[in-house]
Scaffold this motif. Structure first.
Motif, PDB file in Angstrom:
ATOM      1  N   GLU A  71       0.832  -1.210   0.000  1.00 17.13           N
ATOM      2  CA  GLU A  71       0.000   0.000   0.000  1.00 17.13           C
ATOM      3  C   GLU A  71       0.862   1.254   0.000  1.00 17.13           C
ATOM      4  N   ASP A  72       1.949   1.256   0.765  1.00 22.07           N
ATOM      5  CA  ASP A  72       2.865   2.405   0.786  1.00 22.07           C
ATOM      6  C   ASP A  72       3.500   2.617  -0.582  1.00 22.07           C
ATOM      7  N   PHE A  73       3.874   1.512  -1.232  1.00 18.90           N
ATOM      8  CA  PHE A  73       4.473   1.581  -2.561  1.00 18.90           C
ATOM      9  C   PHE A  73       3.511   2.219  -3.561  1.00 18.90           C
ATOM     10  N   ILE A  74       2.247   1.777  -3.555  1.00 18.19           N
ATOM     11  CA  ILE A  74       1.242   2.310  -4.474  1.00 18.19           C
ATOM     12  C   ILE A  74       0.950   3.775  -4.158  1.00 18.19           C
ATOM     13  N   ALA A  75       0.849   4.117  -2.893  1.00 16.36           N
ATOM     14  CA  ALA A  75       0.568   5.502  -2.499  1.00 16.36           C
ATOM     15  C   ALA A  75       1.700   6.432  -2.929  1.00 16.36           C
ATOM     16  N   GLU A  76       2.940   5.981  -2.748  1.00 20.55           N
ATOM     17  CA  GLU A  76       4.090   6.800  -3.147  1.00 20.55           C
ATOM     18  C   GLU A  76       4.136   6.963  -4.663  1.00 20.55           C
ATOM     19  N   ARG A  77       3.854   5.892  -5.401  1.00 15.68           N
ATOM     20  CA  ARG A  77       3.853   5.984  -6.861  1.00 15.68           C
ATOM     21  C   ARG A  77       2.741   6.900  -7.339  1.00 15.68           C
ATOM     22  N   GLU A  78       1.561   6.819  -6.711  1.00 13.39           N
ATOM     23  CA  GLU A  78       0.444   7.681  -7.100  1.00 13.39           C
ATOM     24  C   GLU A  78       0.781   9.147  -6.844  1.00 13.39           C
ATOM     25  N   TYR A  79       1.403   9.444  -5.704  1.00 12.15           N
ATOM     26  CA  TYR A  79       1.814  10.815  -5.414  1.00 12.15           C
ATOM     27  C   TYR A  79       2.836  11.285  -6.445  1.00 12.15           C
ATOM     28  N   GLY A  80       3.799  10.423  -6.785  1.00 10.69           N
ATOM     29  CA  GLY A  80       4.828  10.774  -7.758  1.00 10.69           C
ATOM     30  C   GLY A  80       4.267  11.046  -9.136  1.00 10.69           C
ATOM     31  N   VAL A  81       3.314  10.233  -9.571  1.00 13.37           N
ATOM     32  CA  VAL A  81       2.698  10.415 -10.886  1.00 13.37           C
ATOM     33  C   VAL A  81       1.925  11.726 -10.917  1.00 13.37           C
ATOM     34  N   ALA A  82       1.175  12.033  -9.863  1.00  9.35           N
ATOM     35  CA  ALA A  82       0.409  13.281  -9.807  1.00  9.35           C
ATOM     36  C   ALA A  82       1.353  14.488  -9.801  1.00  9.35           C
ATOM     37  N   HIS A  83       2.457  14.388  -9.078  1.00 11.77           N
ATOM     38  CA  HIS A  83       3.441  15.472  -9.015  1.00 11.77           C
ATOM     39  C   HIS A  83       4.064  15.711 -10.388  1.00 11.77           C
ATOM     40  N   ASP A  84       4.436  14.632 -11.060  1.00  6.42           N
ATOM     41  CA  ASP A  84       5.032  14.752 -12.395  1.00  6.42           C
ATOM     42  C   ASP A  84       4.040  15.323 -13.405  1.00  6.42           C
ATOM     43  N   GLU A  85       2.776  14.911 -13.310  1.00  4.63           N
ATOM     44  CA  GLU A  85       1.751  15.423 -14.223  1.00  4.63           C
ATOM     45  C   GLU A  85       1.558  16.930 -14.047  1.00  4.63           C
ATOM     46  N   ARG A  86       1.630  17.402 -12.804  1.00  2.00           N
ATOM     47  CA  ARG A  86       1.506  18.842 -12.552  1.00  2.00           C
ATOM     48  C   ARG A  86       2.595  19.613 -13.281  1.00  2.00           C
ATOM     49  N   HIS A  87       3.845  19.126 -13.158  1.00  3.73           N
ATOM     50  CA  HIS A  87       4.963  19.777 -13.861  1.00  3.73           C
ATOM     51  C   HIS A  87       4.782  19.687 -15.377  1.00  3.73           C
ATOM     52  N   TYR A  88       4.307  18.541 -15.855  1.00  2.71           N
ATOM     53  CA  TYR A  88       4.106  18.351 -17.293  1.00  2.71           C
ATOM     54  C   TYR A  88       3.107  19.376 -17.838  1.00  2.71           C
ATOM     55  N   LYS A  89       1.978  19.538 -17.146  1.00  2.00           N
ATOM     56  CA  LYS A  89       0.954  20.490 -17.588  1.00  2.00           C
ATOM     57  C   LYS A  89       1.484  21.923 -17.563  1.00  2.00           C
ATOM     58  N   LEU A  90       2.207  22.271 -16.499  1.00  2.00           N
ATOM     59  CA  LEU A  90       2.781  23.622 -16.418  1.00  2.00           C
ATOM     60  C   LEU A  90       3.794  23.852 -17.532  1.00  2.00           C
ATOM     61  N   ASN A  91       4.597  22.839 -17.826  1.00  2.00           N
ATOM     62  CA  ASN A  91       5.605  22.963 -18.882  1.00  2.00           C
ATOM     63  C   ASN A  91       4.968  23.083 -20.263  1.00  2.00           C
TER      64      ASN A  91
ATOM     65  N   LYS B 119      11.991  29.744 -18.073  1.00  2.00           N
ATOM     66  CA  LYS B 119      12.649  28.700 -17.292  1.00  2.00           C
ATOM     67  C   LYS B 119      11.591  27.776 -16.720  1.00  2.00           C
ATOM     68  N   ILE B 120      11.765  26.466 -16.915  1.00  2.37           N
ATOM     69  CA  ILE B 120      10.822  25.470 -16.411  1.00  2.37           C
ATOM     70  C   ILE B 120      11.574  24.391 -15.648  1.00  2.37           C
ATOM     71  N   VAL B 121      10.822  23.605 -14.877  1.00  2.00           N
ATOM     72  CA  VAL B 121      11.372  22.478 -14.122  1.00  2.00           C
ATOM     73  C   VAL B 121      11.027  21.205 -14.876  1.00  2.00           C
ATOM     74  N   CYS B 122      11.992  20.308 -15.020  1.00  2.00           N
ATOM     75  CA  CYS B 122      11.771  19.047 -15.738  1.00  2.00           C
ATOM     76  C   CYS B 122      10.615  18.269 -15.113  1.00  2.00           C
ATOM     77  N   ALA B 123       9.774  17.673 -15.945  1.00  2.00           N
ATOM     78  CA  ALA B 123       8.624  16.896 -15.487  1.00  2.00           C
ATOM     79  C   ALA B 123       8.988  15.435 -15.245  1.00  2.00           C
ATOM     80  N   GLY B 124      10.259  15.089 -15.365  1.00  2.00           N
ATOM     81  CA  GLY B 124      10.700  13.720 -15.141  1.00  2.00           C
ATOM     82  C   GLY B 124      10.627  13.323 -13.682  1.00  2.00           C
ATOM     83  N   PRO B 125      10.516  12.000 -13.417  1.00  2.00           N
ATOM     84  CA  PRO B 125      10.434  11.523 -12.043  1.00  2.00           C
ATOM     85  C   PRO B 125      11.663  11.920 -11.224  1.00  2.00           C
ATOM     86  N   LYS B 126      11.415  12.558 -10.104  1.00  2.51           N
ATOM     87  CA  LYS B 126      12.450  12.950  -9.144  1.00  2.51           C
ATOM     88  C   LYS B 126      13.555  13.796  -9.761  1.00  2.51           C
TER      89      LYS B 126
END
Length: 99
Positions: A27-47, A55-62
């Motif tokens: 469950e922790d693994f899935i929750a962390e991955r879900e948070y990471g995907v949502a975080h990356d998507e936010r950067h992707y949309k902004l980019n 100047k933008i921040v890379c939308a790549g994981p971590k």
């Protein structure tokens, strides 16, 4: 502790192994991955919305690499991070879900 999951992946099995030691759980693994995907998507949309030359921040994981956007479609600092982003989303959703 055994989890009954429909996902028969290496990551799921590794989480079950780690859970026996008390370090992690599926469950922790899935929750962390879900948070990471949502975080990356936010950067992707902004980019995608950013103008060329800003100047933008890379939308790549971590990846927090800041760079200047050189073309209208650029969202990642390198192709490796682009591939990681789309592979991570596909692993999370089970298919290539549109943003």
């Amino acid at each position: 502790m055994n989890y009954t999951t429909t996902e028969d992946s290496e990551a799921a099995h590794l989480c079950e192994i780690y859970d026996d030691d008390g370090n992690s759980s599926y469950e922790d693994f899935i929750a962390e991955r879900e948070y990471g995907v949502a975080h990356d998507e936010r950067h992707y949309k902004l980019n995608k919305k950013a103008k060329v030359g800003t100047k933008i921040v890379c939308a790549g994981p971590k990846c927090n690499n800041r760079f200047v956007k050189k073309s209208y479609q650029q969202c990642f600092c390198c192709t490796r991070h682009k591939d990681q982003f789309w592979n991570r989303r596909e692993a999370h959703f089970g298919y290539r879900k549109p943003i």
